[in-house]
Design a protein around this motif. Structure first.
Motif, PDB file in Angstrom:
ATOM      1  N   ASP A  65       0.875  -1.169   0.000  1.00  0.00           N
ATOM      2  CA  ASP A  65       0.000   0.000   0.000  1.00  0.00           C
ATOM      3  C   ASP A  65       0.914   1.222   0.000  1.00  0.00           C
ATOM      4  N   LEU A  66       0.982   1.945  -1.101  1.00  0.00           N
ATOM      5  CA  LEU A  66       1.913   3.067  -1.217  1.00  0.00           C
ATOM      6  C   LEU A  66       1.521   4.261  -0.348  1.00  0.00           C
ATOM      7  N   ASP A  67       0.355   4.196   0.275  1.00  0.00           N
ATOM      8  CA  ASP A  67      -0.019   5.230   1.246  1.00  0.00           C
ATOM      9  C   ASP A  67       0.453   4.871   2.655  1.00  0.00           C
ATOM     10  N   LEU A  68       1.030   3.683   2.816  1.00  0.00           N
ATOM     11  CA  LEU A  68       1.517   3.245   4.125  1.00  0.00           C
ATOM     12  C   LEU A  68       3.014   2.961   3.993  1.00  0.00           C
ATOM     13  N   ILE A  69       3.821   3.958   4.319  1.00  0.00           N
ATOM     14  CA  ILE A  69       5.273   3.862   4.140  1.00  0.00           C
ATOM     15  C   ILE A  69       5.989   4.329   5.402  1.00  0.00           C
ATOM     16  N   ASN A  70       7.238   3.918   5.547  1.00  0.00           N
ATOM     17  CA  ASN A  70       8.045   4.374   6.677  1.00  0.00           C
ATOM     18  C   ASN A  70       8.795   5.648   6.305  1.00  0.00           C
ATOM     19  N   ALA A  71       9.675   6.097   7.194  1.00  0.00           N
ATOM     20  CA  ALA A  71      10.390   7.353   6.970  1.00  0.00           C
ATOM     21  C   ALA A  71      11.326   7.283   5.770  1.00  0.00           C
ATOM     22  N   GLY A  72      11.709   6.084   5.371  1.00  0.00           N
ATOM     23  CA  GLY A  72      12.552   5.911   4.197  1.00  0.00           C
ATOM     24  C   GLY A  72      11.760   5.707   2.923  1.00  0.00           C
ATOM     25  N   LYS A  73      10.447   5.917   2.982  1.00  0.00           N
ATOM     26  CA  LYS A  73       9.527   5.795   1.838  1.00  0.00           C
ATOM     27  C   LYS A  73       9.363   4.354   1.355  1.00  0.00           C
ATOM     28  N   ALA A  74       9.708   3.387   2.200  1.00  0.00           N
ATOM     29  CA  ALA A  74       9.521   1.976   1.852  1.00  0.00           C
ATOM     30  C   ALA A  74       8.166   1.507   2.386  1.00  0.00           C
ATOM     31  N   PRO A  75       7.454   0.666   1.644  1.00  0.00           N
ATOM     32  CA  PRO A  75       6.155   0.163   2.107  1.00  0.00           C
ATOM     33  C   PRO A  75       6.302  -0.659   3.395  1.00  0.00           C
ATOM     34  N   VAL A  76       5.334  -0.507   4.287  1.00  0.00           N
ATOM     35  CA  VAL A  76       5.326  -1.255   5.548  1.00  0.00           C
ATOM     36  C   VAL A  76       3.929  -1.819   5.773  1.00  0.00           C
ATOM     37  N   THR A  77       3.786  -2.618   6.814  1.00  0.00           N
ATOM     38  CA  THR A  77       2.477  -3.105   7.231  1.00  0.00           C
ATOM     39  C   THR A  77       2.133  -2.496   8.583  1.00  0.00           C
ATOM     40  N   LEU A  78       0.876  -2.567   8.940  1.00  0.00           N
ATOM     41  CA  LEU A  78       0.403  -2.060  10.223  1.00  0.00           C
ATOM     42  C   LEU A  78      -0.241  -3.210  10.974  1.00  0.00           C
ATOM     43  N   LEU A  79       0.232  -3.478  12.181  1.00  0.00           N
ATOM     44  CA  LEU A  79      -0.313  -4.565  12.990  1.00  0.00           C
ATOM     45  C   LEU A  79      -1.651  -4.158  13.612  1.00  0.00           C
ATOM     46  N   PRO A  80      -2.477  -5.132  14.012  1.00  0.00           N
ATOM     47  CA  PRO A  80      -3.721  -4.797  14.716  1.00  0.00           C
ATOM     48  C   PRO A  80      -3.434  -3.905  15.920  1.00  0.00           C
ATOM     49  N   GLY A  81      -4.171  -2.819  16.047  1.00  0.00           N
ATOM     50  CA  GLY A  81      -3.943  -1.868  17.129  1.00  0.00           C
ATOM     51  C   GLY A  81      -2.970  -0.770  16.769  1.00  0.00           C
TER      52      GLY A  81
END
Length: 213
Positions: A65-81
């Motif tokens: 999801d290109l709207d969910l990225i870390n500070a380095g602009k790499a895609p990440v996931t979001l855990l429950p909560g």
């Protein structure tokens, strides 16, 4: 004969030392690899300075999801909560002492814990400090993840840094491709070394004096 650790192996080694219940910031570059190696039996909450709390491991290609990225602009996931929020709130967490550990890359670390990681002083090269200064002084512990030597073989663990400082006396521990080294009031103390490496060879590749645990 010894073989230096790969960056992935360095991340795996560092991940084993993060205590259960920790709030941890992962810096840009090598530190983001740690997210894929966190022990499954520990609850470790990952923070990103652009405004994420509760990051998970890197996504599969189909789940990016290109709207969910870390500070380095790499895609990440979001855990429950998990949550995302304004970066001003994120910096308030960093500066307010709410992070147990921050993991950053390093260009140089001195025997007293001074850190340089934002400028190589190359003409025409833009510096890249980002939130490193805030993290260096705001986190309770600062872990540095870097190669033991630069590409030309020069030591990165020095008696005194020669590059502009990010923070003075801020580093708690250094993870390199050769060893794990604590910064103590008495200097650098080796906690762990890769198989086949002697303390004499490690010292030869390090400017600052080393002590063995």
């Amino acid at each position: 004969m010894y073989r230096p650790l790969t960056r992935d192996a360095m991340a795996r080694r560092l991940a084993q030392d993060i205590p259960d219940g920790s709030y941890v910031n992962l810096g840009i570059g090598m530190p983001v690899l740690v997210a894929a190696h966190l022990p499954p039996d520990r609850e470790i909450v990952l923070h990103s300075e652009n405004g994420i709390l509760g990051m998970g491991p890197p996504p599969a290609e189909a789940d990016i999801d290109l709207d969910l990225i870390n500070a380095g602009k790499a895609p990440v996931t979001l855990l429950p909560g998990g949550a995302y929020f304004h970066h001003a709130d994120s910096f308030a967490m960093m500066r307010g002492g709410h992070l147990d550990i921050c993991i950053m890359g390093g260009m140089q670390v001195a025997a007293n814990g001074d850190l340089a990681n934002w400028s190589l002083k190359r003409p025409g090269e833009a510096p890249a400090v980002g939130g490193a200064m805030d993290l260096a002084v705001g986190a309770r512990r600062v872990f540095i993840m870097m190669e033991h030597n630069s590409k030309d073989g020069a030591p990165k663990l020095l008696q005194h840094c020669t590059l502009p400082l990010t923070g003075a006396g801020v580093v708690s521990r250094v993870y390199t491709d050769l060893a794990v080294i604590d910064v103590t009031p008495d200097g650098l103390r080796v906690r762990d070394m890769i198989d086949g490496l002697t303390l004499e060879e490690l010292q030869r590749r390090t400017e600052a004096p080393l002590q063995i645990t």
